[in-house]
Write a protein that holds these residues in place. Sequence first.
Motif, PDB file in Angstrom:
ATOM      1  N   MET A  38       2.715   5.962  -3.512  1.00 46.92           N
ATOM      2  CA  MET A  38       4.063   6.767  -3.775  1.00 46.92           C
ATOM      3  C   MET A  38       3.805   6.764  -5.277  1.00 46.92           C
ATOM      4  N   LEU A  39       3.479   5.820  -5.572  1.00 51.17           N
ATOM      5  CA  LEU A  39       3.792   5.956  -7.463  1.00 51.17           C
ATOM      6  C   LEU A  39       2.245   6.285  -8.061  1.00 51.17           C
ATOM      7  N   GLU A  40       1.722   6.613  -6.897  1.00 42.58           N
ATOM      8  CA  GLU A  40       0.353   6.884  -7.115  1.00 42.58           C
ATOM      9  C   GLU A  40       0.466   9.084  -7.811  1.00 42.58           C
ATOM     10  N   SER A  41       1.345   9.321  -5.737  1.00 45.51           N
ATOM     11  CA  SER A  41       1.502  10.667  -6.072  1.00 45.51           C
ATOM     12  C   SER A  41       2.699  11.429  -6.961  1.00 45.51           C
ATOM     13  N   LYS A  42       3.179  10.571  -7.388  1.00 51.02           N
ATOM     14  CA  LYS A  42       4.564  10.812  -8.800  1.00 51.02           C
ATOM     15  C   LYS A  42       3.613  11.186  -9.890  1.00 51.02           C
TER      16      LYS A  42
ATOM     17  N   GLU B 275       0.957  -1.660   0.179  1.00 51.44           N
ATOM     18  CA  GLU B 275      -0.020  -0.215  -0.075  1.00 51.44           C
ATOM     19  C   GLU B 275       0.062   0.859   0.123  1.00 51.44           C
ATOM     20  N   GLU B 276       2.246   1.000   0.239  1.00 53.24           N
ATOM     21  CA  GLU B 276       2.747   2.654   0.832  1.00 53.24           C
ATOM     22  C   GLU B 276       3.523   3.193  -0.758  1.00 53.24           C
TER      23      GLU B 276
END
Length: 65
Positions: free
Chosen positions: A61-65, A56-57
Amino acid sequence: MDYKPYSPEWHRKRYLREALYKYLDDYVSNEVIREDILDILTERSDSAYEDWNKTEELAAMLESK
């Protein structure tokens, strides 16, 4: 349940049978057997939860970039 000899299911059942027989042959109390099973399940659940959290972390992280 009977499984095809040497199949993965057959091996799992054999391992479980051997473990249970060892407990019974050693005259381990049912309460200790119960506690050991619960400990193993808890360890597995905790490990799976840690893996889920890490995934999930990473996804966040991948979605926020």
